[in-house]
Write a protein that holds these residues in place. Structure first.
Motif, PDB file in Angstrom:
ATOM      1  N   SER A 190      -7.804  -2.015  -0.227  1.00  0.00           N
ATOM      2  CA  SER A 190      -8.408  -2.040   1.096  1.00  0.00           C
ATOM      3  C   SER A 190      -9.901  -2.232   1.315  1.00  0.00           C
ATOM      4  O   SER A 190      -9.812  -3.525   2.756  1.00  0.00           O
ATOM      5  CB  SER A 190      -8.385  -0.080   0.894  1.00  0.00           C
ATOM      6  OG  SER A 190      -7.422   0.018   0.961  1.00  0.00           O
ATOM      7  N   TYR A 215      -6.725   1.178  -5.339  1.00  0.00           N
ATOM      8  CA  TYR A 215      -7.081   1.530  -3.749  1.00  0.00           C
ATOM      9  C   TYR A 215      -7.696   0.819  -3.110  1.00  0.00           C
ATOM     10  O   TYR A 215      -7.811   0.439  -1.607  1.00  0.00           O
ATOM     11  CB  TYR A 215      -6.346   3.416  -3.049  1.00  0.00           C
ATOM     12  CG  TYR A 215      -5.393   3.438  -2.044  1.00  0.00           C
ATOM     13  CD1 TYR A 215      -4.678   4.133  -1.440  1.00  0.00           C
ATOM     14  CD2 TYR A 215      -7.245   3.412  -0.940  1.00  0.00           C
ATOM     15  CE1 TYR A 215      -4.800   3.522   0.274  1.00  0.00           C
ATOM     16  CE2 TYR A 215      -6.999   4.235   0.407  1.00  0.00           C
ATOM     17  CZ  TYR A 215      -5.594   4.064   0.848  1.00  0.00           C
ATOM     18  OH  TYR A 215      -5.244   4.526   1.871  1.00  0.00           O
ATOM     19  N   ASP A 238      -2.174   5.816   7.222  1.00  0.00           N
ATOM     20  CA  ASP A 238      -3.536   5.095   6.969  1.00  0.00           C
ATOM     21  C   ASP A 238      -3.333   4.110   6.943  1.00  0.00           C
ATOM     22  O   ASP A 238      -4.764   2.737   6.576  1.00  0.00           O
ATOM     23  CB  ASP A 238      -3.338   5.207   4.921  1.00  0.00           C
ATOM     24  CG  ASP A 238      -3.385   6.944   4.691  1.00  0.00           C
ATOM     25  OD1 ASP A 238      -4.532   7.706   5.085  1.00  0.00           O
ATOM     26  OD2 ASP A 238      -2.517   7.691   4.445  1.00  0.00           O
ATOM     27  N   VAL A 239      -2.518   3.394   6.420  1.00  0.00           N
ATOM     28  CA  VAL A 239      -2.750   1.073   7.044  1.00  0.00           C
ATOM     29  C   VAL A 239      -3.039   0.923   7.955  1.00  0.00           C
ATOM     30  O   VAL A 239      -3.783  -0.036   8.093  1.00  0.00           O
ATOM     31  CB  VAL A 239      -0.980   1.248   6.300  1.00  0.00           C
ATOM     32  CG1 VAL A 239      -1.270  -0.607   6.685  1.00  0.00           C
ATOM     33  CG2 VAL A 239      -0.800   1.232   4.570  1.00  0.00           C
ATOM     34  N   SER A 256     -10.269  -3.716   9.508  1.00  0.00           N
ATOM     35  CA  SER A 256     -10.344  -5.208   9.435  1.00  0.00           C
ATOM     36  C   SER A 256     -10.044  -6.110  10.634  1.00  0.00           C
ATOM     37  O   SER A 256     -11.065  -7.204  10.985  1.00  0.00           O
ATOM     38  CB  SER A 256      -9.012  -5.052   8.923  1.00  0.00           C
ATOM     39  OG  SER A 256      -8.174  -5.489   8.773  1.00  0.00           O
ATOM     40  N   MET A 312       0.516  -1.435  -0.189  1.00  0.00           N
ATOM     41  CA  MET A 312      -0.200   0.136   0.150  1.00  0.00           C
ATOM     42  C   MET A 312       1.088   1.270   0.034  1.00  0.00           C
ATOM     43  O   MET A 312       0.223   2.551  -1.028  1.00  0.00           O
ATOM     44  CB  MET A 312      -1.158  -0.591   1.233  1.00  0.00           C
ATOM     45  CG  MET A 312      -1.773  -1.553   1.292  1.00  0.00           C
ATOM     46  SD  MET A 312      -3.213  -0.832  -0.313  1.00  0.00           S
ATOM     47  CE  MET A 312      -4.106   0.341   0.397  1.00  0.00           C
ATOM     48  N   ILE A 372      -6.553   1.237   8.075  1.00  0.00           N
ATOM     49  CA  ILE A 372      -7.430   0.080   7.141  1.00  0.00           C
ATOM     50  C   ILE A 372      -7.204  -1.049   7.865  1.00  0.00           C
ATOM     51  O   ILE A 372      -7.981  -2.045   8.419  1.00  0.00           O
ATOM     52  CB  ILE A 372      -6.680  -0.451   5.723  1.00  0.00           C
ATOM     53  CG1 ILE A 372      -6.905   1.227   5.205  1.00  0.00           C
ATOM     54  CG2 ILE A 372      -7.120  -1.303   5.374  1.00  0.00           C
ATOM     55  CD1 ILE A 372      -6.075   0.949   4.135  1.00  0.00           C
ATOM     56  N   TRP A 381      -9.267  -6.394   1.389  1.00  0.00           N
ATOM     57  CA  TRP A 381      -8.425  -6.881   2.809  1.00  0.00           C
ATOM     58  C   TRP A 381      -9.655  -7.088   3.979  1.00  0.00           C
ATOM     59  O   TRP A 381      -9.591  -8.080   5.187  1.00  0.00           O
ATOM     60  CB  TRP A 381      -6.749  -5.378   2.939  1.00  0.00           C
ATOM     61  CG  TRP A 381      -6.849  -5.843   4.523  1.00  0.00           C
ATOM     62  CD1 TRP A 381      -7.234  -5.386   5.470  1.00  0.00           C
ATOM     63  CD2 TRP A 381      -5.285  -6.925   4.404  1.00  0.00           C
ATOM     64  NE1 TRP A 381      -6.151  -5.383   6.875  1.00  0.00           N
ATOM     65  CE2 TRP A 381      -5.348  -6.145   6.338  1.00  0.00           C
ATOM     66  CE3 TRP A 381      -4.741  -7.227   4.282  1.00  0.00           C
ATOM     67  CZ2 TRP A 381      -4.078  -6.850   6.876  1.00  0.00           C
ATOM     68  CZ3 TRP A 381      -3.338  -7.610   5.121  1.00  0.00           C
ATOM     69  CH2 TRP A 381      -3.731  -7.543   6.190  1.00  0.00           C
ATOM     70  N   CYS A 382     -10.326  -5.843   4.008  1.00  0.00           N
ATOM     71  CA  CYS A 382     -11.029  -5.675   5.104  1.00  0.00           C
ATOM     72  C   CYS A 382     -11.789  -7.099   5.673  1.00  0.00           C
ATOM     73  O   CYS A 382     -12.220  -7.572   5.965  1.00  0.00           O
ATOM     74  CB  CYS A 382     -12.080  -4.680   5.210  1.00  0.00           C
ATOM     75  SG  CYS A 382     -11.345  -3.460   5.399  1.00  0.00           S
TER      76      CYS A 382
END
Length: 313
Positions: free
Chosen positions: A197, A193, A131-132, A139, A121, A135, A200-201
């Motif tokens: 994201s 992006y 930001d990461v 999650s 990312m 996320i 991932w969640c």
């Protein structure tokens, strides 16, 4: 940690009347909360007391918990009427090997994703660490929420339905998250992006069932195979088997994930991971097919029914 996990699960199963899914779902929610809160608390402790101070404080906290547990935890004793079957006998079962592989791949995939996702990312989208982190926190919250739902699915008996469904969705998610170079005919090599994201969640929502279902499935198989029912011995062996597989996945995941990501890139690493997950799905379907074709029980209830049919005939 492994000793605490195995002994804790064993005591909860033996000393409480809650269903397996309720116990395991609650535990996974707490673990998800720890993943969400842990990094922030660790950073705060590091700022206040440094590394040594944080270790002393955490050690003192564990010591207090140990004292509390002495007074709270029940003294459980079990009188064995016969010599119990061994762990090696348990692992000779094809079904147990399937559940072991399932638990291994489940933790392996999670470890790989946690290892390589932040770098991907940051390098691909110029995302900040904040930001990461956001996320990952989102999650983790999704994991906390879906863990009790996974427990409910297990309690309803949809163990293998949940496992099969989760692997299908996680296979697709791994392919589309980067997305995979195999999907260039759709995405033309572009990265997104928001897609990365969200997926991932989304994947985290189906990770909980991957932790809960194999424990209950293995426990059912053990009891159907003649291991003691509501037995500390059985609970301990099954918990140890699942925890061993998860520990192995946690060891192999970060090392292999980082090595692959540096060699072939994030997209191809996730593609390989997708097909490893697909292999688990195929193995699981093969196991279920064999069990049904040979009329072998998956649960203690099915074993009792087959025994009744044999006696009546």
């Amino acid at each position: 940690m492994s000793m605490l996990t195995v002994s804790g699960v064993t005591i909860l199963f033996k000393a409480t009347s809650y269903q397996a899914g309720t116990i395991l779902g609650s535990m996974e929610s707490v673990i998800g909360g720890a993943y969400a809160v842990g990094p922030a608390v660790g950073i705060a402790l590091l700022e206040v007391g440094g590394y040594s101070g944080s270790c002393y404080l955490f050690g003192a906290f564990i010591g207090v918990l140990m004292v509390v547990e002495i007074f709270i935890l029940p003294n459980i004793e079990e009188v064995l009427k016969e010599t119990p079957k061994s762990f090696l006998q348990l692992m000779k079962s094809f079904g147990m090997l399937v559940h072991f592989y399932h638990s291994f791949v489940n933790t392996l995939s999670m470890s790989i994703r946690y290892t390589i996702f932040p770098t991907f990312m940051i390098q691909t989208f110029d995302a900040s660490s904040a930001d990461v982190g956001l996320i990952i926190i989102i999650s983790s919250i999704a994991y906390i929420i879906t863990s009790p739902v996974a427990g409910l699915i297990v309690n309803k008996g949809y163990i293998y339905t949940g496992m099969v469904s989760a692997w299908i969705l996680r296979f697709l998610s791994a392919l589309f998250q980067s997305p995979s170079p195999l999907l260039d005919f759709i995405f033309n090599g572009r990265k997104y992006y928001l897609l990365s994201s969200i997926l991932w969640c989304f994947t985290q929502c189906f990770t909980a069932i991957g932790f809960l279902a194999p424990f209950k499935g293995s426990l059912n198989l053990a009891e159907a195979g003649g291991y003691g029912r509501d037995s500390i011995h059985t609970y301990g062996m099954v918990a140890g088997m699942v925890n061993c597989a998860q520990g192995l996945g946690a060891i192999v995941g970060p090392v292999s994930g980082d090595s692959l990501s540096q060699s072939i890139g994030y997209s191809w690493t996730m593609t390989i991971l997708a097909f490893i997950q697909l292999s688990t799905l195929f193995l699981l379907v093969l196991f279920l097919t064999i069990m049904r074709l040979t009329n072998q029980p998956l649960t203690q209830e099915e074993a009792d029914q087959l025994e009744s049919i044999k006696l009546s005939s």
